[in-house]
Design a protein around this motif. Structure first.
Motif, PDB file in Angstrom:
ATOM      1  N   LYS A 362       0.831  -1.206   0.000  1.00 31.57           N
ATOM      2  CA  LYS A 362       0.000   0.000   0.000  1.00 31.57           C
ATOM      3  C   LYS A 362       0.863   1.253   0.000  1.00 31.57           C
ATOM      4  O   LYS A 362       0.598   2.213  -0.742  1.00 31.57           O
ATOM      5  CB  LYS A 362      -0.922  -0.012   1.221  1.00 31.57           C
ATOM      6  CG  LYS A 362      -1.856   1.178   1.302  1.00 31.57           C
ATOM      7  CD  LYS A 362      -2.779   1.074   2.521  1.00 31.57           C
ATOM      8  CE  LYS A 362      -3.703   2.285   2.612  1.00 31.57           C
ATOM      9  NZ  LYS A 362      -4.591   2.187   3.806  1.00 31.57           N
ATOM     10  N   SER A 363       1.912   1.274   0.846  1.00 26.82           N
ATOM     11  CA  SER A 363       2.812   2.423   0.888  1.00 26.82           C
ATOM     12  C   SER A 363       3.522   2.607  -0.441  1.00 26.82           C
ATOM     13  O   SER A 363       3.608   3.721  -0.974  1.00 26.82           O
ATOM     14  CB  SER A 363       3.835   2.236   2.013  1.00 26.82           C
ATOM     15  OG  SER A 363       4.821   3.251   1.980  1.00 26.82           O
ATOM     16  N   GLU A 364       3.999   1.505  -1.003  1.00 26.84           N
ATOM     17  CA  GLU A 364       4.727   1.590  -2.264  1.00 26.84           C
ATOM     18  C   GLU A 364       3.823   2.062  -3.397  1.00 26.84           C
ATOM     19  O   GLU A 364       4.234   2.878  -4.238  1.00 26.84           O
ATOM     20  CB  GLU A 364       5.339   0.235  -2.592  1.00 26.84           C
ATOM     21  CG  GLU A 364       6.282   0.262  -3.770  1.00 26.84           C
ATOM     22  CD  GLU A 364       7.155  -0.972  -3.852  1.00 26.84           C
ATOM     23  OE1 GLU A 364       7.975  -1.034  -4.791  1.00 26.84           O
ATOM     24  OE2 GLU A 364       7.023  -1.872  -2.997  1.00 26.84           O
ATOM     25  N   ALA A 365       2.580   1.600  -3.422  1.00 25.73           N
ATOM     26  CA  ALA A 365       1.649   2.039  -4.454  1.00 25.73           C
ATOM     27  C   ALA A 365       1.373   3.530  -4.340  1.00 25.73           C
ATOM     28  O   ALA A 365       1.293   4.245  -5.355  1.00 25.73           O
ATOM     29  CB  ALA A 365       0.349   1.244  -4.345  1.00 25.73           C
ATOM     30  N   ARG A 366       1.234   4.006  -3.118  1.00 21.58           N
ATOM     31  CA  ARG A 366       0.995   5.440  -2.917  1.00 21.58           C
ATOM     32  C   ARG A 366       2.180   6.259  -3.408  1.00 21.58           C
ATOM     33  O   ARG A 366       2.017   7.286  -4.083  1.00 21.58           O
ATOM     34  CB  ARG A 366       0.753   5.714  -1.431  1.00 21.58           C
ATOM     35  CG  ARG A 366       0.505   7.188  -1.155  1.00 21.58           C
ATOM     36  CD  ARG A 366       0.502   7.521   0.308  1.00 21.58           C
ATOM     37  NE  ARG A 366       0.493   8.962   0.486  1.00 21.58           N
ATOM     38  CZ  ARG A 366       0.924   9.576   1.575  1.00 21.58           C
ATOM     39  NH1 ARG A 366       1.369   8.869   2.601  1.00 21.58           N
ATOM     40  NH2 ARG A 366       0.889  10.887   1.654  1.00 21.58           N
ATOM     41  N   ILE A 367       3.392   5.816  -3.066  1.00 28.19           N
ATOM     42  CA  ILE A 367       4.586   6.562  -3.459  1.00 28.19           C
ATOM     43  C   ILE A 367       4.730   6.571  -4.974  1.00 28.19           C
ATOM     44  O   ILE A 367       4.994   7.617  -5.584  1.00 28.19           O
ATOM     45  CB  ILE A 367       5.826   5.960  -2.777  1.00 28.19           C
ATOM     46  CG1 ILE A 367       5.767   6.232  -1.266  1.00 28.19           C
ATOM     47  CG2 ILE A 367       7.108   6.534  -3.371  1.00 28.19           C
ATOM     48  CD1 ILE A 367       6.806   5.487  -0.452  1.00 28.19           C
ATOM     49  N   ARG A 368       4.524   5.438  -5.599  1.00 27.40           N
ATOM     50  CA  ARG A 368       4.674   5.355  -7.049  1.00 27.40           C
ATOM     51  C   ARG A 368       3.587   6.151  -7.776  1.00 27.40           C
ATOM     52  O   ARG A 368       3.807   6.636  -8.890  1.00 27.40           O
ATOM     53  CB  ARG A 368       4.666   3.900  -7.505  1.00 27.40           C
ATOM     54  CG  ARG A 368       5.856   3.114  -6.974  1.00 27.40           C
ATOM     55  CD  ARG A 368       6.084   1.836  -7.757  1.00 27.40           C
ATOM     56  NE  ARG A 368       7.148   1.035  -7.173  1.00 27.40           N
ATOM     57  CZ  ARG A 368       8.446   1.294  -7.278  1.00 27.40           C
ATOM     58  NH1 ARG A 368       8.830   2.371  -7.941  1.00 27.40           N
ATOM     59  NH2 ARG A 368       9.355   0.503  -6.717  1.00 27.40           N
ATOM     60  N   ALA A 369       2.423   6.302  -7.156  1.00 33.08           N
ATOM     61  CA  ALA A 369       1.366   7.115  -7.758  1.00 33.08           C
ATOM     62  C   ALA A 369       1.733   8.595  -7.750  1.00 33.08           C
ATOM     63  O   ALA A 369       1.274   9.366  -8.605  1.00 33.08           O
ATOM     64  CB  ALA A 369       0.048   6.890  -7.016  1.00 33.08           C
ATOM     65  N   ILE A 370       2.550   9.002  -6.787  1.00 34.97           N
ATOM     66  CA  ILE A 370       3.008  10.392  -6.743  1.00 34.97           C
ATOM     67  C   ILE A 370       4.037  10.629  -7.829  1.00 34.97           C
ATOM     68  O   ILE A 370       3.967  11.601  -8.593  1.00 34.97           O
ATOM     69  CB  ILE A 370       3.591  10.721  -5.352  1.00 34.97           C
ATOM     70  CG1 ILE A 370       2.527  10.585  -4.273  1.00 34.97           C
ATOM     71  CG2 ILE A 370       4.181  12.134  -5.342  1.00 34.97           C
ATOM     72  CD1 ILE A 370       3.085  10.656  -2.855  1.00 34.97           C
ATOM     73  N   SER A 371       5.031   9.731  -7.902  1.00 32.65           N
ATOM     74  CA  SER A 371       6.054   9.835  -8.939  1.00 32.65           C
ATOM     75  C   SER A 371       6.832   8.531  -9.006  1.00 32.65           C
ATOM     76  O   SER A 371       7.237   8.003  -7.967  1.00 32.65           O
ATOM     77  CB  SER A 371       7.026  10.987  -8.637  1.00 32.65           C
ATOM     78  OG  SER A 371       8.076  11.018  -9.586  1.00 32.65           O
ATOM     79  N   PRO A 372       7.068   8.011 -10.212  1.00 34.06           N
ATOM     80  CA  PRO A 372       7.956   6.851 -10.324  1.00 34.06           C
ATOM     81  C   PRO A 372       9.399   7.269 -10.019  1.00 34.06           C
ATOM     82  O   PRO A 372       9.813   8.376 -10.365  1.00 34.06           O
ATOM     83  CB  PRO A 372       7.796   6.423 -11.784  1.00 34.06           C
ATOM     84  CG  PRO A 372       7.372   7.664 -12.498  1.00 34.06           C
ATOM     85  CD  PRO A 372       6.547   8.451 -11.510  1.00 34.06           C
ATOM     86  N   GLN A 373      10.137   6.400  -9.348  1.00 34.13           N
ATOM     87  CA  GLN A 373      11.526   6.709  -9.060  1.00 34.13           C
ATOM     88  C   GLN A 373      12.419   6.117 -10.144  1.00 34.13           C
ATOM     89  O   GLN A 373      11.999   5.232 -10.896  1.00 34.13           O
ATOM     90  CB  GLN A 373      11.919   6.164  -7.693  1.00 34.13           C
ATOM     91  CG  GLN A 373      11.931   4.654  -7.574  1.00 34.13           C
ATOM     92  CD  GLN A 373      12.090   4.217  -6.129  1.00 34.13           C
ATOM     93  OE1 GLN A 373      11.109   3.945  -5.445  1.00 34.13           O
ATOM     94  NE2 GLN A 373      13.323   4.153  -5.664  1.00 34.13           N
TER      95      GLN A 373
END
Length: 392
Positions: A362-373
Motif C-alpha cells: 500500500k505504501s509503495e503504491a501510494r509513493i509510485r502514484a506520486i512519482s515513479p523513481q
C-alpha cells in the motif's frame, strides 16, 4: 475508537479488563543507570499493537529505540546513548558529534547542519565574536529537554500517548533558540507523530537550519532491502567521482561490507496533492518496513545516507531544510532561514511501521502514484539544486 487485540475498545471496556492502562500500553519515565548512558531519562512508549519506542529526555527528546513485535527498526552505533554531559561539542575539529551519534532519530540544527564550518556572527553584535564555529550537524542533539508533561489521554474513544518538552540552544552573545517538541502515538496504532516548533526566543536575528537523521538498522536494513521514494531527480552524490566503485547504488541495500565508505545522496522529491512527501525503506523478505512522511514546504530537501560498513550497518532518511551544499552556500544563495524575535517555524513528521506485506504494498503504491523513481540504480546526478525558500 481504539483497536486493540482484534476488537474495538473504549476507556470503559479496557478498565473492565485490567486495573491500569499500563497493563496494555502507556508511557513510563525511567532513568538509565550504567555506563556512558548513566543518568539519561527515557520515556518508554508502548501502543499495545507491538509498536514500542523510547524517547531520550536528556538528548533533545530524540527517539533512541524503535521496534515492532520485538523486531528492531532503529539503529544503535557503538557509542551507545551517551550522556550529554560527556559530549565534546568542539572536539576533533568539529567531528565530536560522531562520538555521541546513535539511535533512531537524531535531530540536527538548530542553526547549523552538515559539515564543520566557520560562519559570520555579525547579527550578534559582539566584537570579540566575529564568527561562529559549527561542528558536524550542530548542537541541539545533545541538549537536554525540560519535560513539560507526558502520559495517556482519552479523547472520546481515542486514546493518545504523548510527551512534550522544550529544548533550548542558547549562548550569551549568540543564538537563543527553542525547540518545542510533541510526540504522539495512538493506543493500538502503528505510527509515531512528531510535531516540532522552532522559536527564536532571543532578540538577535538568528539563522535557522534543521535536519532529521532518521536511522534504520538491521533487520529492516539487510541485503535486498529497498529505498522507495517519489524521486523526480537525483541531484547529487558525494561519491560521484567513483560512482560504481563500491557496487552500491541508491535503491537496493547490500549485505554488510568491511571497509565500506559512506555514500550520501540528495534527491529532489515530488509531493502529493496535499504537499506531503512519503519515503519508505522496506524489507520484503521479512515483511517489515518504515515510512517517513514530511511536508515539502517544511523540508524541501531530501538526503539519503548509506553506511553499510560492517559494525555500523545503517541507512538514513534525512529530510532537511537546506541543500547538502551547507551553511555558507545557504547564505550565498539567499536561502538561509532568518528568525527574528518570536518567529516560529513548524515541522510535522509521521513515522509509520509497515508490518505486513500488504502494508508495504500500500505504501509503495501510494509513493509510485506520486512519482515513479529512477529504475537505474546509478542515475546520473544532475547537479541542479532548486531554489529553496523559508516556510511562510
Amino acid at each position: 475508537m481504539a483497536e486493540l487485540y482484534g476488537r474495538h475498545e473504549t476507556a470503559a471496556t479496557l478498565a473492565a479488563r485490567g486495573g491500569q492502562l499500563s497493563q496494555f500500553a502507556g508511557v513510563r519515565l525511567v532513568t538509565l543507570a550504567d555506563g556512558a548512558e548513566r543518568g539519561i531519562r527515557l520515556l518508554e512508549f508502548r501502543t499495545g499493537s507491538g509498536l514500542a519506542f523510547t524517547v531520550m529526555v536528556d538528548r533533545a527528546l530524540d527517539i533512541a529505540d524503535l521496534s515492532h513485535n520485538g523486531r528492531a527498526i532503529g539503529w544503535h552505533s557503538p557509542t551507545g546513548l551517551r550522556h550529554p554531559g560527556l559530549h565534546e561539542a568542539d572536539g576533533e575539529g568539529g567531528l565530536g558529534w560522531v562520538r555521541s551519534f546513535s539511535g533512531f532519530l537524531s535531530t540536527c540544527g538548530l542553526d547549523h547542519i552538515f559539515g564543520p564550518v566557520e560562519v559570520p556572527a555579525d547579527s550578534y553584535n559582539y566584537p570579540y565574536r566575529p564568527t561562529v564555529k559549527h561542528g558536524l550537524h550542530g548542537r541541539i542533539g545533545t541538549c537536554p529537554a525540560r519535560l513539560s508533561g507526558y502520559g495517556e489521554r482519552w479523547e472520546d474513544d481515542r486514546c493518545i500517548l504523548w510527551a512534550e518538552g522544550i529544548v533550548t540552544q542558547a549562548a550569551v552573545f549568540g543564538e537563543n533558540l527553542e525547540l518545542h517538541r510533541r510526540i504522539e502515538a495512538d493506543l493500538g496504532g502503528n505510527e509515531v507523530r512528531l510535531t516540532d516548533r522552532v522559536v527564536n526566543a532571543g532578540f538577535a536575528r538568528t539563522p535557522h537550519m534543521l535536519l532529521y537523521h532518521v536511522d534504520i538498522g538491521y533487520p529492516v536494513i539487510d541485503e535486498g532491502a529497498r529505498y522507495v521514494a517519489p524521486i523526480r531527480d537525483v541531484i547529487w552524490a558525494a561519491h560521484a567521482a567513483n560512482y560504481r566503485a563500491q557496487n552500491v547504488g541508491y535503491h537496493t541495500c547490500p549485505a554488510p561490507i568491511t571497509g565500506f565508505r559512506e555514500q550520501v545522496w540528495q534527491h529532489d522529491m515530488v509531493a502529493d496533492a496535499d504537499g506531503r512527501v512519503p519515503v519508505a525503506v522496506v524489507n520484503d523478505r521479512i515483511g517489515l518496513g518504515l515510512q517517513v512522511e514530511t511536508r515539502a514546504a517544511q523540508f524541501p530537501c531530501a538526503v539519503q545516507w548509506q553506511n553499510f560498513q560492517s559494525g555500523n550497518y545503517v541507512m538514513g532518511i534525512e529530510p532537511s531544510t537546506h541543500h547538502v551544499l551547507g551553511n555558507l552556500a545557504a547564505r550565498d544563495r539567499d536561502e538561509m532561514i532568518w528568525l527574528n524575535h518570536g518567529d516560529t517555524r513548524r515541522y510535522d513528521t509521521t513515522f509509520t511501521v509497515l508490518d505486513t506485506p500488504a502494508a508495504i504494498a500500500k505504501s509503495e503504491a501510494r509513493i509510485r502514484a506520486i512519482s515513479p523513481q529512477p529504475a537505474e540504480d546509478y542515475p546520473t546526478p544532475s547537479g541542479h539544486f532548486p531554489k529553496v525558500h523559508a516556510q511562510s
